[in-house]
Design an enzyme around this catalytic site. Structure first.
Site, PDB file in Angstrom:
ATOM      1  N   SER A 140     -23.431  38.721 -54.848  1.00 59.71           N
ATOM      2  CA  SER A 140     -23.643  37.280 -55.052  1.00 59.71           C
ATOM      3  C   SER A 140     -25.114  37.007 -54.775  1.00 59.71           C
ATOM      4  O   SER A 140     -25.792  37.840 -54.138  1.00 59.71           O
ATOM      5  CB  SER A 140     -22.781  36.506 -54.043  1.00 59.71           C
ATOM      6  OG  SER A 140     -23.179  35.146 -53.958  1.00 59.71           O
ATOM      7  N   TYR A 153     -19.240  34.953 -45.550  1.00 53.65           N
ATOM      8  CA  TYR A 153     -19.476  35.325 -46.954  1.00 53.65           C
ATOM      9  C   TYR A 153     -20.871  35.927 -47.115  1.00 53.65           C
ATOM     10  O   TYR A 153     -21.050  36.972 -47.747  1.00 53.65           O
ATOM     11  CB  TYR A 153     -19.310  34.076 -47.813  1.00 53.65           C
ATOM     12  CG  TYR A 153     -19.299  34.301 -49.311  1.00 53.65           C
ATOM     13  CD1 TYR A 153     -18.120  34.627 -49.979  1.00 53.65           C
ATOM     14  CD2 TYR A 153     -20.457  34.172 -50.064  1.00 53.65           C
ATOM     15  CE1 TYR A 153     -18.106  34.808 -51.358  1.00 53.65           C
ATOM     16  CE2 TYR A 153     -20.455  34.351 -51.437  1.00 53.65           C
ATOM     17  CZ  TYR A 153     -19.268  34.672 -52.084  1.00 53.65           C
ATOM     18  OH  TYR A 153     -19.257  34.849 -53.441  1.00 53.65           O
TER      19      TYR A 153
HETATM   20  P1  NAD Z   1     -11.303  33.997 -58.026  1.00 52.71           P
HETATM   21  O1  NAD Z   1     -10.709  33.262 -56.869  1.00 52.71           O
HETATM   22  O2  NAD Z   1     -11.175  33.456 -59.407  1.00 52.71           O
HETATM   23  O3  NAD Z   1     -10.772  35.496 -58.067  1.00 52.71           O
HETATM   24  C1  NAD Z   1     -10.626  36.261 -56.912  1.00 52.71           C
HETATM   25  C2  NAD Z   1      -9.711  37.421 -57.216  1.00 52.71           C
HETATM   26  O4  NAD Z   1      -9.553  38.183 -56.028  1.00 52.71           O
HETATM   27  C3  NAD Z   1      -8.317  36.996 -57.671  1.00 52.71           C
HETATM   28  O5  NAD Z   1      -7.825  37.920 -58.625  1.00 52.71           O
HETATM   29  C4  NAD Z   1      -7.505  37.108 -56.376  1.00 52.71           C
HETATM   30  O6  NAD Z   1      -6.113  37.314 -56.586  1.00 52.71           O
HETATM   31  C5  NAD Z   1      -8.158  38.327 -55.777  1.00 52.71           C
HETATM   32  N1  NAD Z   1      -7.929  38.453 -54.335  1.00 52.71           N
HETATM   33  C6  NAD Z   1      -8.120  37.546 -53.367  1.00 52.71           C
HETATM   34  N2  NAD Z   1      -7.749  38.065 -52.176  1.00 52.71           N
HETATM   35  C7  NAD Z   1      -7.323  39.320 -52.432  1.00 52.71           C
HETATM   36  C8  NAD Z   1      -6.811  40.366 -51.615  1.00 52.71           C
HETATM   37  N3  NAD Z   1      -6.641  40.229 -50.286  1.00 52.71           N
HETATM   38  N4  NAD Z   1      -6.458  41.530 -52.208  1.00 52.71           N
HETATM   39  C9  NAD Z   1      -6.575  41.688 -53.548  1.00 52.71           C
HETATM   40  N5  NAD Z   1      -7.059  40.735 -54.367  1.00 52.71           N
HETATM   41  C10 NAD Z   1      -7.425  39.572 -53.802  1.00 52.71           C
HETATM   42  O7  NAD Z   1     -12.851  34.189 -57.603  1.00 52.71           O
HETATM   43  P2  NAD Z   1     -14.139  34.581 -58.453  1.00 52.71           P
HETATM   44  O8  NAD Z   1     -15.061  33.449 -58.368  1.00 52.71           O
HETATM   45  O9  NAD Z   1     -13.796  35.171 -59.749  1.00 52.71           O
HETATM   46  O10 NAD Z   1     -14.741  35.712 -57.498  1.00 52.71           O
HETATM   47  C11 NAD Z   1     -14.771  37.076 -57.812  1.00 52.71           C
HETATM   48  C12 NAD Z   1     -15.904  37.739 -57.060  1.00 52.71           C
HETATM   49  O11 NAD Z   1     -17.142  37.177 -57.496  1.00 52.71           O
HETATM   50  C13 NAD Z   1     -15.852  37.530 -55.547  1.00 52.71           C
HETATM   51  O12 NAD Z   1     -16.245  38.714 -54.893  1.00 52.71           O
HETATM   52  C14 NAD Z   1     -16.860  36.435 -55.325  1.00 52.71           C
HETATM   53  O13 NAD Z   1     -17.410  36.485 -54.036  1.00 52.71           O
HETATM   54  C15 NAD Z   1     -17.893  36.783 -56.369  1.00 52.71           C
HETATM   55  N6  NAD Z   1     -18.766  35.684 -56.732  1.00 52.71           N
HETATM   56  C16 NAD Z   1     -18.272  34.516 -57.212  1.00 52.71           C
HETATM   57  C17 NAD Z   1     -19.135  33.499 -57.555  1.00 52.71           C
HETATM   58  C18 NAD Z   1     -18.658  32.192 -58.113  1.00 52.71           C
HETATM   59  O14 NAD Z   1     -19.473  31.271 -58.214  1.00 52.71           O
HETATM   60  N7  NAD Z   1     -17.412  32.045 -58.510  1.00 52.71           N
HETATM   61  C19 NAD Z   1     -20.507  33.665 -57.365  1.00 52.71           C
HETATM   62  C20 NAD Z   1     -20.982  34.865 -56.857  1.00 52.71           C
HETATM   63  C21 NAD Z   1     -20.101  35.870 -56.544  1.00 52.71           C
END
Ligand code: NAD
Length: 258
Positions: A140, A153
């Protein structure tokens, strides 16, 4: 076009959001896919099947090393190898340090950081044996800079960037690469919750809360999309990226350029 025919990709946390977007991009390039995550796995399986790719889902909880081991064993049994590993599963919790829930801290460190250690160490010997592999850690902007209220985080994502660098160094003489993608705000359930909380806290409409969240950090005022991140992952899997090692590739609308 990068072709991933014959390769298998395991994407953690891929039942929604960024993980599903990356899984879809890799499937469209010909990879077999192992999905993981909670929630509606059937919809995610259908989305990948629609590309014509072979796909399976494993519900391993990324807080639990034994379940992570079972997921990798399933991937090896079903498809013969894990050639591409995308460490994507992640959760968020926003709170000042003094009142930050200790269980939430442990969960965020386990899911956002330690799971990447458990998966990587178990796929590396197979990748080394085949002298080809791609490990992509979804960090991130918070792996590079901080934001108030996001202690666990930010700590986990900085840790994941560190793990990326060490993995890249330990594989530097091989056909295995490890890199991190560092997105800014992407409109997924993880960010929607922050928008909803902001709207309640400040008495804003959903549109105004979305604009406020973006406006505080992301100069483009546009969300990054899962499709764009899928494209970046595909680029890192291509032969031309064979010497991209230990990089932290931002896709953040200018956030960290400030
Ligand atoms: P999201 O909530 O849409 O997806 C998260 C996924 O992780 C889902 O499939 C959920 O079921 C799974 N998950 C959660 N807890 C879990 C566990 N204990 N075991 C297995 N699976 C689990 O979130 P997202 O925004 O798509 O995030 C995905 C990644 O991208 C994360 O690592 C997040 O930190 C990173 N990220 C997101 C953003 C953003 O703005 N959305 C920005 C930078 C980084």
């Amino acid at each position: 076009m990068t072709t991933l025919n014959g390769k298998t990709a395991l994407v953690t946390g891929s039942t929604s959001g960024i993980g599903l977007g990356i899984a879809r991009a890799l499937a469209e390039a010909g990879a077999k896919i192992v999905l993981n995550g909670f929630g509606d796995a059937d919809a995610a399986l259908d989305a990948i099947r629609a590309t014509g790719a072979q796909v399976a889902h494993h519900p391993a909880d990324m807080r639990k090393p034994d379940e992570i081991g079972a997921m990798i064993a399933m991937a090896n049994e079903r498809f013969g190898a894990v050639d591409i590993l995308v460490n994507n599963a992640g959760i968020q919790h926003v709170s000042p340090l003094e009142s930050f829930d200790a269980q939430k801290w442990d969960d965020i460190i386990a899911i956002n950081l330690s799971s990447g250690f458990h998966t990587t160490r178990q796929v590396l010997s197979g990748m080394r044996g085949r002298n080809w592999g791609r490990i992509i850690n979804i960090a991130s902007v918070h792996g590079l800079v901080g934001s108030a209220g996001k202690s666990a985080y930010v700590a986990a994502k900085h840790g994941l960037v560190g793990l990326t660098k060490v993995t890249a160094l330990e594989t530097a003489g091989t056909g295995v690469t490890c890199n991190a993608i560092c997105p800014g705000f992407v409109l997924t359930p993880l960010v929607q919750k922050q928008i909803d909380d902001l709207a309640v806290r400040e008495g804003l409409s959903p549109d105004a809360a979305r604009a406020r969240l973006l406006g505080e950090k992301q100069p483009s005022a546009q969300f990054v999309t899962p499709e764009q991140l899928g494209g970046l992952a595909l680029m890192l899997c291509s032969p031309l990226a064979a010497e991209v090692r230990g990089a932290t590739w931002v896709a953040d609308g200018g956030w960290t350029a400030q």
